[in-house]
Design a protein around this motif. Structure first.
Motif, PDB file in Angstrom:
ATOM      1  N   HIS A  39       0.842  -1.204   0.000  1.00  0.00           N
ATOM      2  CA  HIS A  39       0.000   0.000   0.000  1.00  0.00           C
ATOM      3  C   HIS A  39       0.873   1.248   0.000  1.00  0.00           C
ATOM      4  O   HIS A  39       0.564   2.235   0.656  1.00  0.00           O
ATOM      5  CB  HIS A  39      -0.933  -0.007   1.214  1.00  0.00           C
ATOM      6  N   LEU A  40       1.960   1.186  -0.753  1.00  0.00           N
ATOM      7  CA  LEU A  40       2.897   2.310  -0.807  1.00  0.00           C
ATOM      8  C   LEU A  40       3.402   2.436  -2.243  1.00  0.00           C
ATOM      9  O   LEU A  40       4.032   1.525  -2.764  1.00  0.00           O
ATOM     10  CB  LEU A  40       4.076   2.050   0.143  1.00  0.00           C
ATOM     11  N   GLY A  41       3.074   3.559  -2.879  1.00  0.00           N
ATOM     12  CA  GLY A  41       3.498   3.704  -4.264  1.00  0.00           C
ATOM     13  C   GLY A  41       3.253   5.101  -4.789  1.00  0.00           C
ATOM     14  O   GLY A  41       3.051   6.053  -4.028  1.00  0.00           O
ATOM     15  N   GLY A  42       3.256   5.226  -6.103  1.00  0.00           N
ATOM     16  CA  GLY A  42       3.054   6.521  -6.728  1.00  0.00           C
ATOM     17  C   GLY A  42       1.708   7.143  -6.390  1.00  0.00           C
ATOM     18  O   GLY A  42       1.570   8.375  -6.396  1.00  0.00           O
ATOM     19  N   ASP A  43       0.715   6.303  -6.070  1.00  0.00           N
ATOM     20  CA  ASP A  43      -0.598   6.830  -5.686  1.00  0.00           C
ATOM     21  C   ASP A  43      -0.488   7.700  -4.436  1.00  0.00           C
ATOM     22  O   ASP A  43      -1.255   8.656  -4.273  1.00  0.00           O
ATOM     23  CB  ASP A  43      -1.581   5.680  -5.424  1.00  0.00           C
ATOM     24  N   ASN A  44       0.439   7.358  -3.543  1.00  0.00           N
ATOM     25  CA  ASN A  44       0.635   8.157  -2.331  1.00  0.00           C
ATOM     26  C   ASN A  44       1.104   9.572  -2.670  1.00  0.00           C
ATOM     27  O   ASN A  44       0.746  10.542  -2.001  1.00  0.00           O
ATOM     28  CB  ASN A  44       1.654   7.488  -1.404  1.00  0.00           C
ATOM     29  N   ILE A  45       1.929   9.678  -3.705  1.00  0.00           N
ATOM     30  CA  ILE A  45       2.397  10.996  -4.145  1.00  0.00           C
ATOM     31  C   ILE A  45       1.235  11.791  -4.722  1.00  0.00           C
ATOM     32  O   ILE A  45       1.065  12.981  -4.420  1.00  0.00           O
ATOM     33  CB  ILE A  45       3.526  10.848  -5.179  1.00  0.00           C
ATOM     34  N   CYS A  99       6.293  14.790   0.191  1.00  0.00           N
ATOM     35  CA  CYS A  99       6.589  13.350   0.168  1.00  0.00           C
ATOM     36  C   CYS A  99       7.316  12.859   1.426  1.00  0.00           C
ATOM     37  O   CYS A  99       7.613  11.661   1.521  1.00  0.00           O
ATOM     38  CB  CYS A  99       7.436  13.013  -1.061  1.00  0.00           C
ATOM     39  N   LEU A 100       7.592  13.746   2.377  1.00  0.00           N
ATOM     40  CA  LEU A 100       8.350  13.328   3.563  1.00  0.00           C
ATOM     41  C   LEU A 100       7.700  12.164   4.325  1.00  0.00           C
ATOM     42  O   LEU A 100       8.419  11.245   4.749  1.00  0.00           O
ATOM     43  CB  LEU A 100       8.567  14.529   4.495  1.00  0.00           C
ATOM     44  N   PRO A 101       6.373  12.132   4.511  1.00  0.00           N
ATOM     45  CA  PRO A 101       5.775  10.962   5.170  1.00  0.00           C
ATOM     46  C   PRO A 101       6.042   9.666   4.394  1.00  0.00           C
ATOM     47  O   PRO A 101       6.301   8.617   4.990  1.00  0.00           O
ATOM     48  CB  PRO A 101       4.278  11.296   5.204  1.00  0.00           C
ATOM     49  N   LEU A 102       5.986   9.745   3.069  1.00  0.00           N
ATOM     50  CA  LEU A 102       6.292   8.585   2.216  1.00  0.00           C
ATOM     51  C   LEU A 102       7.753   8.180   2.388  1.00  0.00           C
ATOM     52  O   LEU A 102       8.067   6.992   2.523  1.00  0.00           O
ATOM     53  CB  LEU A 102       6.012   8.942   0.763  1.00  0.00           C
ATOM     54  N   PHE A 103       8.651   9.152   2.421  1.00  0.00           N
ATOM     55  CA  PHE A 103      10.079   8.867   2.539  1.00  0.00           C
ATOM     56  C   PHE A 103      10.410   8.210   3.877  1.00  0.00           C
ATOM     57  O   PHE A 103      11.290   7.349   3.952  1.00  0.00           O
ATOM     58  CB  PHE A 103      10.896  10.150   2.372  1.00  0.00           C
ATOM     59  N   ARG A 104       9.700   8.605   4.921  1.00  0.00           N
ATOM     60  CA  ARG A 104       9.948   7.987   6.233  1.00  0.00           C
ATOM     61  C   ARG A 104       9.599   6.497   6.193  1.00  0.00           C
ATOM     62  O   ARG A 104      10.301   5.657   6.782  1.00  0.00           O
ATOM     63  CB  ARG A 104       9.144   8.699   7.314  1.00  0.00           C
ATOM     64  N   VAL A 117      12.123  13.452  -7.195  1.00  0.00           N
ATOM     65  CA  VAL A 117      12.313  13.649  -5.748  1.00  0.00           C
ATOM     66  C   VAL A 117      12.546  12.325  -5.029  1.00  0.00           C
ATOM     67  O   VAL A 117      13.195  12.281  -3.979  1.00  0.00           O
ATOM     68  CB  VAL A 117      11.120  14.393  -5.110  1.00  0.00           C
ATOM     69  N   VAL A 118      12.023  11.233  -5.582  1.00  0.00           N
ATOM     70  CA  VAL A 118      12.259   9.914  -4.983  1.00  0.00           C
ATOM     71  C   VAL A 118      13.735   9.542  -5.140  1.00  0.00           C
ATOM     72  O   VAL A 118      14.378   9.075  -4.193  1.00  0.00           O
ATOM     73  CB  VAL A 118      11.360   8.842  -5.631  1.00  0.00           C
ATOM     74  N   LYS A 119      14.275   9.769  -6.333  1.00  0.00           N
ATOM     75  CA  LYS A 119      15.695   9.516  -6.565  1.00  0.00           C
ATOM     76  C   LYS A 119      16.557  10.394  -5.659  1.00  0.00           C
ATOM     77  O   LYS A 119      17.559   9.933  -5.094  1.00  0.00           O
ATOM     78  CB  LYS A 119      16.034   9.778  -8.033  1.00  0.00           C
TER      79      LYS A 119
END
Length: 258
Positions: free
Chosen positions: A118-124, A193-198, A232-234
Motif C-alpha cells: 500500500h505504498l506507491g506513486g498513488d501516495n504521491i 513526500c516526507l511521510p512517504l520517505f519515512r 524527488v524519490v531519486k
C-alpha cells in the motif's frame, strides 16, 4: 460477477489470456510458451496458482522468474561480469518492493526482500491532491466523488510534468463554477513526500537488518517501476544511500527486459 463466482486463478488466467491474444495479434502467430515474472515473496502456492492460470490461458510456463532477479538481469546485461550486491527498488503505482540481490558469475541470488503493498506513486498523487485542496481551502474528504477524481487526476498530471524536468507546474481547475489555482515545484513536492520517505527509510533499514548487510556493502541501487521516474524519490534515495541511484531506461519495462 453476474451470478458466477471467480477465483484469483480465474482472474489471473483472464489477464494472461488477454496478453497472449495481444502478443499473437502483434506477431501474427500462435504463442504457446511463456516465462512469467512474479514477486519474490510469492510462496509455493502462489507460484503454483500462477502456473495453473497460465495453463488455463493456453500457455506452457517454461519458467517463473522473480521480478527483482529479472530487474537485476536487465541491469547486468549492460555491466561487466563482476560480483555485485544490488538493491532493487521496485516502485509501482501502489506497491513498493525492496530486494537485496547478490550477483556473481552467472548466478543471481535474492538475499532478502521487504515490501509494502500500500505504498506507491498513488501516495504521491494523494499528497499533491491534499496540498491542492489545503491551498484552496477545500477538504478533500468532503468533496464529491467526481470532484475528488478530477483533483486526483490533476495531481497525477502535475507529478508527471515535474518528472519530465519541468521546474514548476501551475495547475488551474474549475469546480462548481469556481476557479482554483495552485503552483507546485520540486522543493514543495519533496516536502509533501516526507511521510512517504519515512516509510521507505523504515523498509530500507529493515532489509539491512534482515540481510545483516551494511550500506557500504551495496554496490548499486537499481530503480525500476513506473514511479521511479519521479525525481524527488531519486533525490531522497541518494541522500539516504550516499550515492546516486541508477534509474533504468524505461523503468516500467525493466522487469520485462530482464
Amino acid at each position: 460477477v453476474m451470478g458466477k463466482s471467480y477465483t484469483p486463478v480465474d482472474f489471473s488466467a483472464m489477464v494472461l489470456t488477454q496478453i497472449k491474444n495481444n502478443a499473437e495479434a502483434y506477431f501474427g502467430e500462435a504463442i504457446e510458451e511463456a516465462i512469467i515474472s512474479v514477486p519474490a515473496y510469492f510462496n509455493d502456492q502462489q507460484r503454483s496458482d500462477t502456473k495453473k492460470a497460465a495453463k488455463i490461458a493456453g500457455l506452457k510456463v517454461e519458467r517463473l522468474i522473480n521480478e527483482p532477479s529479472a530487474a537485476a538481469l536487465a541491469y547486468r546485461m549492460k555491466q561487466p561480469e563482476k560480483p555485485q550486491n544490488l538493491l532493487v527498488f521496485d516502485f509501482g503505482g501502489g506497491t513498493l518492493d525492496l530486494s537485496l540481490v547478490e550477483c556473481f558469475d552467472n548466478i543471481i541470488e535474492i538475499i532478502a526482500i521487504v515490501g509494502d503493498n500500500h505504498l506507491g506513486g498513488d501516495n504521491i498523487d494523494q499528497a499533491i491532491a491534499g496540498y491542492w485542496c489545503n491551498e484552496n481551502k477545500l477538504t478533500y474528504e468532503t468533496l464529491s466523488d467526481k470532484a475528488g477524481s478530477i483533483i486526483k487526476k490533476k495531481a497525477e498530471q502535475a507529478k508527471i510534468m515535474l518528472s519530465d524536468e519541468a521546474n514548476e507546474v501551475n495547475t488551474k481547475l474549475i469546480l462548481d463554477g469556481c476557479e482554483y489555482e495552485v503552483s507546485l515545484d520540486e522543493s514543495k513536492l519533496y516536502e509533501l513526500c516526507l511521510p512517504l520517505f519515512r516509510k521507505i527509510k523504515q523498509l530500507f533499514l529493515k532489509i539491512l537488518k534482515d540481510s545483516d548487510y551494511h550500506v557500504s556493502d551495496i554496490d548499486d541501487l537499481i530503480m525500476v517501476g513506473g514511479s521511479s521516474k519521479v525525481p524527488v524519490v531519486k533525490k531522497f534515495l541518494q541522500e539516504m544511500l550516499g550515492k546516486e541511484p541508477i534509474v533504468m531506461d524505461r523503468p516500467d519495462y525493466s522487469v520485462a527486459y530482464g
